[in-house]
Design an enzyme around this catalytic site. Structure first.
Site, PDB file in Angstrom:
ATOM      1  N   ASP A 148      -4.961   1.567  10.860  1.00  0.00           N
ATOM      2  CA  ASP A 148      -6.333   1.210  11.195  1.00  0.00           C
ATOM      3  C   ASP A 148      -6.340   0.781  12.664  1.00  0.00           C
ATOM      4  OD1 ASP A 148      -9.024   0.596  10.441  1.00  0.00           O
ATOM      5  OD2 ASP A 148      -8.479  -1.493  10.179  1.00  0.00           O
ATOM      6  N   GLU A 176       3.882   4.100   6.187  1.00  0.00           N
ATOM      7  CA  GLU A 176       2.683   3.280   5.972  1.00  0.00           C
ATOM      8  C   GLU A 176       1.649   4.058   5.168  1.00  0.00           C
ATOM      9  OE1 GLU A 176       1.200   0.683   5.602  1.00  0.00           O
ATOM     10  OE2 GLU A 176       0.987  -0.538   7.372  1.00  0.00           O
ATOM     11  N   ARG A 210      -5.381   0.665  -6.559  1.00  0.00           N
ATOM     12  CA  ARG A 210      -4.203   1.330  -5.986  1.00  0.00           C
ATOM     13  C   ARG A 210      -3.744   2.500  -6.867  1.00  0.00           C
ATOM     14  NH1 ARG A 210      -2.266  -2.051  -1.899  1.00  0.00           N
ATOM     15  NH2 ARG A 210      -2.373  -4.279  -2.288  1.00  0.00           N
ATOM     16  N   GLY A 218       0.772  -1.236   0.000  1.00  0.00           N
ATOM     17  CA  GLY A 218       0.000   0.000   0.000  1.00  0.00           C
ATOM     18  C   GLY A 218       0.803   1.286   0.000  1.00  0.00           C
ATOM     19  N   PHE A 276     -14.175   2.557   4.438  1.00  0.00           N
ATOM     20  CA  PHE A 276     -13.149   1.873   3.664  1.00  0.00           C
ATOM     21  C   PHE A 276     -12.807   2.715   2.439  1.00  0.00           C
ATOM     22  CE2 PHE A 276     -11.082  -1.231   1.030  1.00  0.00           C
ATOM     23  CZ  PHE A 276     -10.298  -1.893   1.958  1.00  0.00           C
ATOM     24  N   ASP A 295      -5.876  -0.442  -1.635  1.00  0.00           N
ATOM     25  CA  ASP A 295      -6.625  -1.336  -2.523  1.00  0.00           C
ATOM     26  C   ASP A 295      -7.925  -1.851  -1.920  1.00  0.00           C
ATOM     27  OD1 ASP A 295      -5.229  -3.040  -0.567  1.00  0.00           O
ATOM     28  OD2 ASP A 295      -5.994  -4.696  -1.788  1.00  0.00           O
ATOM     29  N   LYS A 353      -6.956   6.293  10.687  1.00  0.00           N
ATOM     30  CA  LYS A 353      -8.342   6.096  11.137  1.00  0.00           C
ATOM     31  C   LYS A 353      -8.333   5.940  12.650  1.00  0.00           C
ATOM     32  CE  LYS A 353     -10.302   3.413   7.325  1.00  0.00           C
ATOM     33  NZ  LYS A 353     -10.685   2.028   6.956  1.00  0.00           N
TER      34      LYS A 353
HETATM   35  P1  IMP Z   1      -3.903  -2.383  10.994  1.00  0.00           P
HETATM   36  O1  IMP Z   1      -3.547  -0.983  11.408  1.00  0.00           O
HETATM   37  O2  IMP Z   1      -2.991  -3.440  11.541  1.00  0.00           O
HETATM   38  O3  IMP Z   1      -5.338  -2.710  11.321  1.00  0.00           O
HETATM   39  O4  IMP Z   1      -3.773  -2.556   9.420  1.00  0.00           O
HETATM   40  C1  IMP Z   1      -3.564  -1.517   8.551  1.00  0.00           C
HETATM   41  C2  IMP Z   1      -3.594  -2.068   7.148  1.00  0.00           C
HETATM   42  O5  IMP Z   1      -4.936  -2.423   6.769  1.00  0.00           O
HETATM   43  C3  IMP Z   1      -3.185  -0.996   6.138  1.00  0.00           C
HETATM   44  O6  IMP Z   1      -1.805  -1.008   5.910  1.00  0.00           O
HETATM   45  C4  IMP Z   1      -3.997  -1.369   4.915  1.00  0.00           C
HETATM   46  O7  IMP Z   1      -3.286  -2.316   4.146  1.00  0.00           O
HETATM   47  C5  IMP Z   1      -5.243  -1.992   5.457  1.00  0.00           C
HETATM   48  N1  IMP Z   1      -6.375  -1.021   5.510  1.00  0.00           N
HETATM   49  C6  IMP Z   1      -6.939  -0.476   6.611  1.00  0.00           C
HETATM   50  N2  IMP Z   1      -7.945   0.366   6.303  1.00  0.00           N
HETATM   51  C7  IMP Z   1      -8.007   0.374   4.955  1.00  0.00           C
HETATM   52  C8  IMP Z   1      -8.855   1.080   3.996  1.00  0.00           C
HETATM   53  O8  IMP Z   1      -9.752   1.874   4.325  1.00  0.00           O
HETATM   54  N3  IMP Z   1      -8.618   0.815   2.688  1.00  0.00           N
HETATM   55  C9  IMP Z   1      -7.646  -0.046   2.262  1.00  0.00           C
HETATM   56  N4  IMP Z   1      -6.837  -0.707   3.104  1.00  0.00           N
HETATM   57  C10 IMP Z   1      -7.023  -0.517   4.436  1.00  0.00           C
HETATM   58 MG    MG Z   2      -0.608  -1.689   4.408  1.00  0.00          MG
END
Ligand code: IMP
Ligand code: MG
Length: 179
Positions: A102, A98, A164, A43, A151, A158, A130
Site C-alpha cells: 500500500d 507480502e 482472509r 496476510g 479496500f 482481512d 496499490k
Molecule cells: P503499507 O504498505 O505499509 O501501507 O502496509 C501494507 C499492509 O496494509 C498490508 O500488508 C496489509 O496488511 C494492509 N493493507 C493495505 N491495503 C489493504 C487492503 O486493501 N485490504 C487489506 N489489507 C490491506
Molecule cells: Mg500485511
C-alpha cells in the site's frame, strides 16, 4: 461471507494463474541461489503456501510478524518485530513475500532491518499492489496483480481480522464498514 461482498475483483482462477507465473519466474531467477522465503504475517499465509508449491527449487520458508509504531492510519513506517524469523539469513538470498503493498512504509523498513543481518541479496514479491497509494519509493521485483485504490479482502487479506479465507478477492459492501 459471500453476502458481505459487493463485487469480485479477481477470481480464484485468475489469482492462481498469476501465482503460477510468479513461481516460474522465481524458479528461473533463483536456480543457483540459496533461497529463503520470508512471509510477512498474517496476510501473506495463503499466498506463501500457494507460491512455494509453484517454485521448483530447494528453498527454506520462515515467517515474520511486524507492526508499525503509532497510529495505523498515519503509519510512521517504523516497524517493530512482533514475531521474528527462525532462520539465520546471513549469506542467503532472501525473498520477502507480502500480500499487498500500500504505502510501502512497512516493507521499506523491513528491508532495512533485514539488511542489517547481512543476507547475500534481498528482494520483494507481492501478490497485490496499490501503486497509487505509494508514499515511499521501493523496489519490488515480483508483482502479481495491480489493484485500484479500494479496500480489498480475501486470499489472506482481512477486514478487522475476518475474510482472509475467501478464495477470491472482493470488495466489501459499504454497510459492513458502518457496523
Ligand atoms: P503499507 O504498505 O505499509 O501501507 O502496509 C501494507 C499492509 O496494509 C498490508 O500488508 C496489509 O496488511 C494492509 N493493507 C493495505 N491495503 C489493504 C487492503 O486493501 N485490504 C487489506 N489489507 C490491506
Ligand atoms: Mg500485511
Amino acid at each position: 461471507m459471500v453476502k458481505d461482498i459487493s463485487k469480485v475483483l479477481f477470481s480464484k482462477e485468475e489469482i492462481y494463474k498469476k501465482v503460477k507465473e510468479l513461481g516460474t519466474k522465481i524458479t528461473q531467477d533463483y536456480e543457483d541461489k540459496d533461497l529463503v522465503i520470508i512471509g510477512v504475517l498474517t496476510g501473506s499465509i495463503v499466498f506463501v503456501s500457494d507460491l512455494i508449491r509453484e517454485i521448483d527449487i530447494p528453498l527454506e520458508v520462515s515467517l515474520i510478524k511486524v507492526s508499525s509504531y503509532g497510529n495505523s492510519q498515519v503509519s510512521s513506517g517504523i516497524v517493530k518485530i512482533n514475531q521474528d524469523t527462525d532462520i539465520n539469513i546471513e549469506g542467503k538470498d532472501v525473498l520477502i513475500v507480502e500480500d499487498i503493498i500500500d504505502t510501502g512504509l512497512t516493507l521499506k523498513n523491513l528491508v532495512e532491518l533485514l539488511t542489517t543481518r547481512k543476507p547475500k541479496s534481498i528482494n520483494i514479491c507481492t501478490m497485490f499492489d496499490k501503486p497509487e497509494r505509494r508514499k515511499v519509493e521501493i523496489d519490488v521485483s515480483y508483482i502479481g496483480l495491480k489493484v485500484p485504490d479500494e479496500f480489498i479482502v480475501g486470499y489472506g487479506l482481512d477486514y478487522a481480522g475476518k475474510y482472509r479465507n475467501l478464495p477470491y478477492i472482493g470488495v466489501l459492501k459499504a454497510e459492513i464498514y458502518a457496523e
